[in-house]
Design a protein around this motif. Structure first.
Motif, PDB file in Angstrom:
ATOM      1  N   TRP A 101       0.825  -1.213   0.000  1.00 45.29           N
ATOM      2  CA  TRP A 101       0.000   0.000   0.000  1.00 45.29           C
ATOM      3  C   TRP A 101       0.855   1.256   0.000  1.00 45.29           C
ATOM      4  CZ3 TRP A 101      -3.011  -2.813   4.336  1.00 45.29           C
ATOM      5  CH2 TRP A 101      -3.977  -3.647   3.764  1.00 45.29           C
ATOM      6  N   PRO A 265      -7.619  -7.513  -0.652  1.00 43.92           N
ATOM      7  CA  PRO A 265      -8.023  -6.987  -1.965  1.00 43.92           C
ATOM      8  C   PRO A 265      -9.127  -5.934  -1.878  1.00 43.92           C
ATOM      9  CG  PRO A 265      -7.749  -9.367  -2.064  1.00 43.92           C
ATOM     10  CD  PRO A 265      -7.668  -8.999  -0.613  1.00 43.92           C
ATOM     11  N   ALA A 266     -10.080  -6.122  -0.964  1.00 42.71           N
ATOM     12  CA  ALA A 266     -11.142  -5.128  -0.806  1.00 42.71           C
ATOM     13  C   ALA A 266     -10.599  -3.840  -0.194  1.00 42.71           C
ATOM     14  CB  ALA A 266     -12.265  -5.692   0.068  1.00 42.71           C
ATOM     15  N   ASP A 268      -7.659  -2.722  -0.783  1.00 42.46           N
ATOM     16  CA  ASP A 268      -7.035  -2.055  -1.928  1.00 42.46           C
ATOM     17  C   ASP A 268      -8.027  -1.090  -2.574  1.00 42.46           C
ATOM     18  OD1 ASP A 268      -4.858  -3.638  -1.462  1.00 42.46           O
ATOM     19  OD2 ASP A 268      -5.049  -4.835  -3.283  1.00 42.46           O
ATOM     20  N   ASP A 269      -9.235  -1.583  -2.829  1.00 45.65           N
ATOM     21  CA  ASP A 269     -10.246  -0.770  -3.500  1.00 45.65           C
ATOM     22  C   ASP A 269     -10.612   0.451  -2.665  1.00 45.65           C
ATOM     23  OD1 ASP A 269     -10.260  -2.646  -5.529  1.00 45.65           O
ATOM     24  OD2 ASP A 269     -11.993  -3.735  -4.730  1.00 45.65           O
ATOM     25  N   ILE A 270     -10.723   0.255  -1.344  1.00 49.41           N
ATOM     26  CA  ILE A 270     -11.081   1.371  -0.466  1.00 49.41           C
ATOM     27  C   ILE A 270      -9.979   2.438  -0.481  1.00 49.41           C
ATOM     28  CG2 ILE A 270     -11.448   2.054   1.937  1.00 49.41           C
ATOM     29  CD1 ILE A 270     -13.857   0.699   0.791  1.00 49.41           C
ATOM     30  N   LEU A 272      -7.485   2.942  -2.620  1.00 50.51           N
ATOM     31  CA  LEU A 272      -7.286   3.578  -3.924  1.00 50.51           C
ATOM     32  C   LEU A 272      -8.486   4.447  -4.298  1.00 50.51           C
ATOM     33  CD1 LEU A 272      -5.762   0.518  -5.818  1.00 50.51           C
ATOM     34  CD2 LEU A 272      -4.565   2.651  -5.279  1.00 50.51           C
ATOM     35  N   GLY A 273      -9.677   3.986  -3.948  1.00 52.88           N
ATOM     36  CA  GLY A 273     -10.884   4.714  -4.325  1.00 52.88           C
ATOM     37  C   GLY A 273     -11.077   6.008  -3.574  1.00 52.88           C
ATOM     38  N   GLN A 274     -10.577   6.092  -2.339  1.00 53.27           N
ATOM     39  CA  GLN A 274     -10.837   7.305  -1.563  1.00 53.27           C
ATOM     40  C   GLN A 274     -10.058   8.521  -2.099  1.00 53.27           C
ATOM     41  OE1 GLN A 274      -9.846   6.478   2.518  1.00 53.27           O
ATOM     42  NE2 GLN A 274      -7.646   6.582   2.197  1.00 53.27           N
ATOM     43  N   ARG A 277     -12.895   9.753  -4.258  1.00 53.88           N
ATOM     44  CA  ARG A 277     -14.231   9.842  -3.682  1.00 53.88           C
ATOM     45  C   ARG A 277     -14.532  11.250  -3.189  1.00 53.88           C
ATOM     46  NH1 ARG A 277     -13.863   5.410  -0.993  1.00 53.88           N
ATOM     47  NH2 ARG A 277     -13.224   6.346   0.980  1.00 53.88           N
TER      48      ARG A 277
END
Length: 288
Positions: A101, A265-266, A268-270, A272-274, A277
């Protein structure tokens, strides 16, 4: 075989009868294969920014019948050696994820590792944990070690506090779990370099509508602020609870009403997505 895969492979032997005394039955020790152990993370959201500021480590042990157990459930039936190996293997996997990360530029500020008293009382394990951080080039301040405000074995409490001091001297952050439910007096709070207190579901439940709960939480929060400690509200299950806790001054919140427990993996999405957002609604952020 990569490092993470090697660390997982080591987990298969964690539950052999240990050399040290434990509570498991030597004739029938619990066994878990490497494919039965997962590392889960519970996000902690900063009340000032609405971003994921930390992750709580939650090792999961899956039986062949599909039932899943956390470390707190499994620990009492493990030998001391198996418990230590389990903690170290989980930490290594978490550090692999943290470094990845960081390379992506989205690493959280801190990983929280809640340790049972048996582990904290093991001075060698505490030193091994510090060495592992050095080997992985991870700043100790990125790891928050949480210990219970009170334990079952008061006679061993001195060894537990010494284990906490070993980690604190190395630079790890120290947190007290279930603050307000145990017997840690002002002398303990003053003698340890504590950074944060976790206030759990016992006080959080219904705090948005129950005046008695609100008064207890405000008293605990005032004590923490007086001692210069940060605060985390745990066990948040609704938007209303989260909004109330954010507005009264908590540093961070966690629970199903914030974000669920997730695998890497989930996460990762949080993380990267923030970046993209939109900011959270004002009622979910601290104002002023």
């Amino acid at each position: 075989m990569g490092y993470a895969a090697r660390a997982l492979a080591q987990l298969g032997a964690l539950f052999r009868p240990g050399r040290r005394k434990g509570t498991s039955d030597p004739a029938n020790p619990p066994r878990f294969g490497p494919d039965q152990i997962d590392l889960q993370f519970e996000p902690q959201l900063c009340c000032d920014t609405g971003r994921v500021s930390g992750l709580r480590l939650l090792p999961q042990f899956r039986q062949v019948d599909g039932r899943v157990h956390g470390l707190a459930e499994v620990a009492p039936i493990l030998t001391d050696e198996a418990l230590s190996d389990c903690i170290m293997a989980g930490l290594r996997l978490a550090l692999v994820a943290l470094r990845r990360w960081d390379r992506l530029g989205v690493g959280p500020d801190v990983l929280t590792l809640a340790l049972p008293d048996r582990a904290l009382a093991d001075a060698f394990l505490m030193q091994e944990l510090v060495w592992e951080l050095d080997r992985k080039c991870v700043e100790p301040a990125r790891i928050e070690v949480e210990f219970a405000e009170t334990g079952d074995d008061q006679a061993a409490r001195g060894h537990v506090l010494e284990g906490v001091r070993i980690l604190a001297r190395a630079g790890c952050r120290i947190a007290i779990g279930e603050f307000g439910t145990g017997s840690a007096g002002p002398s303990v709070l003053r003698s340890l370099p504590i950074h944060r207190v976790r206030i759990g579901r016992l006080f959080v439940a219904g705090c948005d509508r129950d005046g008695a709960q609100q008064r207890m939480i405000l008293a605990l929060l005032a004590l923490a602020e007086h001692l210069g400690l940060d605060s985390l509200a745990d066990g948040v299950v609704s938007v209303e609870e989260r909004s109330f806790l954010t507005q009264i001054g908590f540093g961070a919140v966690q629970g199903m009403g914030v974000l669920p427990v997730m695998a890497a993996p989930a996460i990762d999405d949080i993380l990267l997505g923030q970046r993209e957002r939109a900011p959270l609604p004002a009622h979910l952020l601290r104002i002023g």
